[in-house]
Design an enzyme around this catalytic site. Structure first.
Site, short mmCIF file in Angstrom:
data_model
loop_
_atom_site.label_atom_id
_atom_site.label_comp_id
_atom_site.label_asym_id
_atom_site.label_seq_id
_atom_site.Cartn_x
_atom_site.Cartn_y
_atom_site.Cartn_z
N VAL A 34 0.83 -1.21 0.00
CA VAL A 34 0.00 0.00 0.00
C VAL A 34 0.86 1.26 0.00
O VAL A 34 0.66 2.16 -0.81
CB VAL A 34 -0.96 -0.01 1.21
CG1 VAL A 34 -1.55 1.37 1.46
CG2 VAL A 34 -2.08 -1.00 0.95
N ASP A 72 10.80 3.43 5.32
CA ASP A 72 10.57 2.06 5.79
C ASP A 72 11.70 1.70 6.74
O ASP A 72 12.84 2.11 6.54
CB ASP A 72 10.50 1.07 4.62
CG ASP A 72 9.71 -0.18 5.00
OD1 ASP A 72 8.58 -0.34 4.52
OD2 ASP A 72 10.23 -0.99 5.82
N ARG A 119 -6.59 -2.96 -4.92
CA ARG A 119 -6.40 -4.41 -4.99
C ARG A 119 -5.01 -4.70 -5.51
O ARG A 119 -4.60 -4.11 -6.51
CB ARG A 119 -7.40 -5.06 -5.97
CG ARG A 119 -8.84 -4.94 -5.62
CD ARG A 119 -9.69 -5.19 -6.85
NE ARG A 119 -9.41 -4.19 -7.88
CZ ARG A 119 -9.86 -4.25 -9.13
NH1 ARG A 119 -10.59 -5.26 -9.53
NH2 ARG A 119 -9.57 -3.29 -10.00
N GLU A 120 -4.31 -5.63 -4.88
CA GLU A 120 -3.03 -6.05 -5.43
C GLU A 120 -3.27 -6.60 -6.83
O GLU A 120 -4.31 -7.19 -7.11
CB GLU A 120 -2.40 -7.12 -4.53
CG GLU A 120 -1.90 -6.52 -3.23
CD GLU A 120 -1.42 -7.56 -2.24
OE1 GLU A 120 -1.17 -8.71 -2.65
OE2 GLU A 120 -1.30 -7.22 -1.06
N ALA A 137 -16.98 -18.65 -8.16
CA ALA A 137 -16.77 -19.73 -7.18
C ALA A 137 -15.31 -20.19 -7.25
O ALA A 137 -14.70 -20.18 -8.31
CB ALA A 137 -17.72 -20.88 -7.48
N CYS A 183 -5.75 -9.30 3.16
CA CYS A 183 -6.78 -8.42 3.73
C CYS A 183 -8.03 -9.14 4.24
O CYS A 183 -8.34 -9.06 5.42
CB CYS A 183 -7.18 -7.37 2.70
SG CYS A 183 -5.85 -6.19 2.39
P1 NAD Z 1 3.23 -4.58 4.04
O1 NAD Z 1 3.61 -5.52 5.09
O2 NAD Z 1 3.47 -4.91 2.60
O3 NAD Z 1 3.98 -3.17 4.29
C1 NAD Z 1 4.15 -2.58 5.55
C2 NAD Z 1 5.54 -1.93 5.57
O4 NAD Z 1 5.66 -1.12 6.74
C3 NAD Z 1 6.69 -2.92 5.64
O5 NAD Z 1 7.58 -2.69 4.56
C4 NAD Z 1 7.37 -2.63 6.99
O6 NAD Z 1 8.76 -2.82 6.95
C5 NAD Z 1 7.00 -1.18 7.20
N1 NAD Z 1 7.00 -0.70 8.60
C6 NAD Z 1 6.45 -1.29 9.69
N2 NAD Z 1 6.65 -0.51 10.78
C7 NAD Z 1 7.33 0.59 10.36
C8 NAD Z 1 7.83 1.75 11.02
N3 NAD Z 1 7.66 1.97 12.33
N4 NAD Z 1 8.51 2.66 10.28
C9 NAD Z 1 8.70 2.47 8.97
N5 NAD Z 1 8.24 1.40 8.30
C10 NAD Z 1 7.57 0.46 8.99
O7 NAD Z 1 1.70 -4.23 4.28
P2 NAD Z 1 0.60 -3.76 3.19
O8 NAD Z 1 0.07 -4.92 2.47
O9 NAD Z 1 1.14 -2.61 2.43
O10 NAD Z 1 -0.56 -3.25 4.18
C11 NAD Z 1 -0.44 -2.05 4.90
C12 NAD Z 1 -1.80 -1.69 5.46
O11 NAD Z 1 -2.70 -1.42 4.38
C13 NAD Z 1 -2.47 -2.80 6.26
O12 NAD Z 1 -3.20 -2.22 7.31
C14 NAD Z 1 -3.41 -3.44 5.26
O13 NAD Z 1 -4.52 -4.05 5.88
C15 NAD Z 1 -3.86 -2.25 4.46
N6 NAD Z 1 -4.28 -2.56 3.10
C16 NAD Z 1 -3.59 -3.46 2.36
C17 NAD Z 1 -4.00 -3.74 1.05
C18 NAD Z 1 -3.27 -4.74 0.21
O14 NAD Z 1 -3.80 -5.12 -0.85
N7 NAD Z 1 -2.08 -5.19 0.59
C19 NAD Z 1 -5.11 -3.07 0.52
C20 NAD Z 1 -5.78 -2.13 1.29
C21 NAD Z 1 -5.35 -1.89 2.59
#
Ligand code: NAD
Length: 433
Positions: free
Chosen positions: A11, A30, A154-155, A255, A263
């Site tokens: 995200v 990050d 969406r991924e 299906a 998620c």
């Molecule tokens: P992810 O694990 O791919 O990315 C999270 C990143 O945050 C990691 O790279 C991690 O190293 C970094 N991080 C953690 N703590 C940190 C800090 N204190 N300082 C700096 N960096 C830090 O996760 P994601 O899939 O991108 O999801 C992130 C959020 O978005 C979640 O809450 C998820 O539910 C939501 N979300 C995800 C999607 C999806 O399709 N992946 C879609 C909508 C919402």
């Protein structure tokens, strides 16, 4: 606008790169140094179509930079987005908010002027209030507003979803923060994407309600598929027959082996826990989560049944491991449960995935990873089509059948036609047909 994105994952990185593409000045932070190193070198830490070009183009233009130094990244930002992970907490299924609060604390200490702090991570109702408290505690002098801006991308289609969203939800009652958010998303108005302003708690709940609804839709059609198998009906025709009704819509009516991914499983669970805590259980969602859980092992039983009742000592080829095509994300992929159940039943597993193998190796051991689909099925007693990657939609079925020890195909995504498979001498099983 000067924007800082905390978390450069699926995200954060996509959002940051898209904001930069809109012309904003973006710093992605990050705390994983290897991720930042790779990004600086123009190497993507994840697979997402179009992302490499978007990131490198905007980095070259000087609008997108990467750092591990949160304080430096935040110091001059007008808006700081928190996009860190919120996985299921081990043991109880609540959202684990430790990454969000840790980021908030660090942000508070680094804030200088007026800053809008935006929660983009998916967080339970009331988290914005907690983030506000954490910020105040860590830096009582800091001036900030906390906004909820859940992400719906969406991924696999993340860039398009981000740039052409159905809607952008912004939860705030602060006028200045509202103005900042409007300015950040202004480029989307050309696409007529609605910006929906709500109260913060409402915005937080919208995200969970949306995911729970979609998970329910998938689970509904999966149960109808089982009924179709029992009564001799065709679930694809049923889905088309109901989906053409505008009140229902045709999306999320395919299906398959059950929903997975980073998620739906964790977000349905977190919503269930929140609702229980507030004394208003969401029983439909509780049932959806339970039905979906059971479905994955049921899919393994389907494979066993297609193999004359036993897979012991047999080689099963798995085509596709990621929870959906066009991503390398293996988090909570249904393939994990299916592979493990088949291994429990004594099967040897060979698997191929176009992008997910590196991630898969971290969760699925004792699997022989192949280099292409035909190499994967060579000598196999059965093949399971697990993920509907384009690369599996036009397979040379005669070649596939000849390469296998036994021409048995279990198509858990309904990619192929039963009559066509019968004509080619493949023992074919699909879902709800
Ligand atoms: P992810 O694990 O791919 O990315 C999270 C990143 O945050 C990691 O790279 C991690 O190293 C970094 N991080 C953690 N703590 C940190 C800090 N204190 N300082 C700096 N960096 C830090 O996760 P994601 O899939 O991108 O999801 C992130 C959020 O978005 C979640 O809450 C998820 O539910 C939501 N979300 C995800 C999607 C999806 O399709 N992946 C879609 C909508 C919402």
């Amino acid at each position: 606008m000067r924007i800082t994105m905390i978390g450069a994952g699926y995200v954060g990185l996509v959002s940051g790169a898209c904001f930069a593409d809109f012309g904003h000045d973006v710093v992605c932070v990050d705390n994983d140094p290897s991720k930042i190193e790779r990004l600086r070198a123009g190497v993507m830490p994840i697979f997402e179509p179009g992302l490499a070009e978007l990131v490198t183009g905007n980095a070259r233009a000087g609008r997108l930079t990467f750092t591990t130094d949160l304080a430096a990244g935040v110091a001059n930002a007008e808006a700081v987005f928190i996009a860190v992970g919120t996985p299921s907490r081990r043991g109880d299924g609540h959202a684990d908010l430790s990454y969000v609060f840790a980021a908030a604390k660090e942000i508070a200490r680094a804030c200088t002027g007026d800053t809008v702090i935006v929660t983009k991570s998916t967080v339970p109702v009331g988290t914005g209030d907690e983030v506000e408290r954490v910020l105040h505690e860590a830096n009582p002098d800091a001036r900030f507003a906390v906004v909820s801006n859940p992400e719906f991308l969406r991924e696999g289609a993340a860039i398009r979803d981000f740039k052409f969203p159905d809607r952008v939800v912004v939860g705030t009652e602060d006028a200045a923060a509202r103005a900042v958010m409007t300015e950040i998303y202004r480029p989307l108005f050309i696409n007529s994407s609605p910006l929906l302003f709500t109260a913060r708690r409402t915005a937080e709940l919208i995200k969970y309600a949306a995911n729970a609804f979609l998970a329910t839709k998938i689970t509904f059609i999966n149960e109808i598929a089982d009924l179709c198998e029992a009564v001799g009906a065709n679930v694809q025709d049923v889905a088309r027959g109901i989906g053409l009704d505008n009140r229902i819509g045709s999306k999320f009516l395919h299906a398959g082996p059950g929903y997975g991914g980073s998620c739906f499983p964790k977000d349905t669970l977190a919503l269930i826990k929140t609702a229980q805590d507030f004394g208003t259980p969401v029983r439909i969602v509780e049932t959806v989560a339970a039905v979906n859980d059971q479905r994955k092992r049921a899919m393994a039983r389907k494979v066993v049944a297609a193999c004359d009742g036993s897979v012991r000592g047999k080689t099963i080829a798995i085509l596709g491991l990621t929870f959906k095509p066009n991503t390398d994300d293996m988090r909570d992929s249904p393939a994990i449960a299916v592979v493990q159940a088949l291994q429990d039943a004594g099967a040897k597993i060979r698997a191929f995935d176009p992008e997910g193998v590196e991630q898969a190796k971290l969760v699925l051991t004792e699997v022989d990873y192949a280099t292409d689909p035909y190499d994967c099925v060579a000598g196999a007693d059965a093949t399971v089509l697990m993920t509907e990657w384009d690369a599996f939609r036009g397979l040379d079925i005669d070649r596939l059948g000849k390469a296998m020890a036994h021409p048995v195909l279990i198509d858990l995504r309904n990619v192929y036609r039963p009559d066509e498979m019968a004509r080619r001498g493949i023992a074919y099983t699909s879902v709800g047909r």
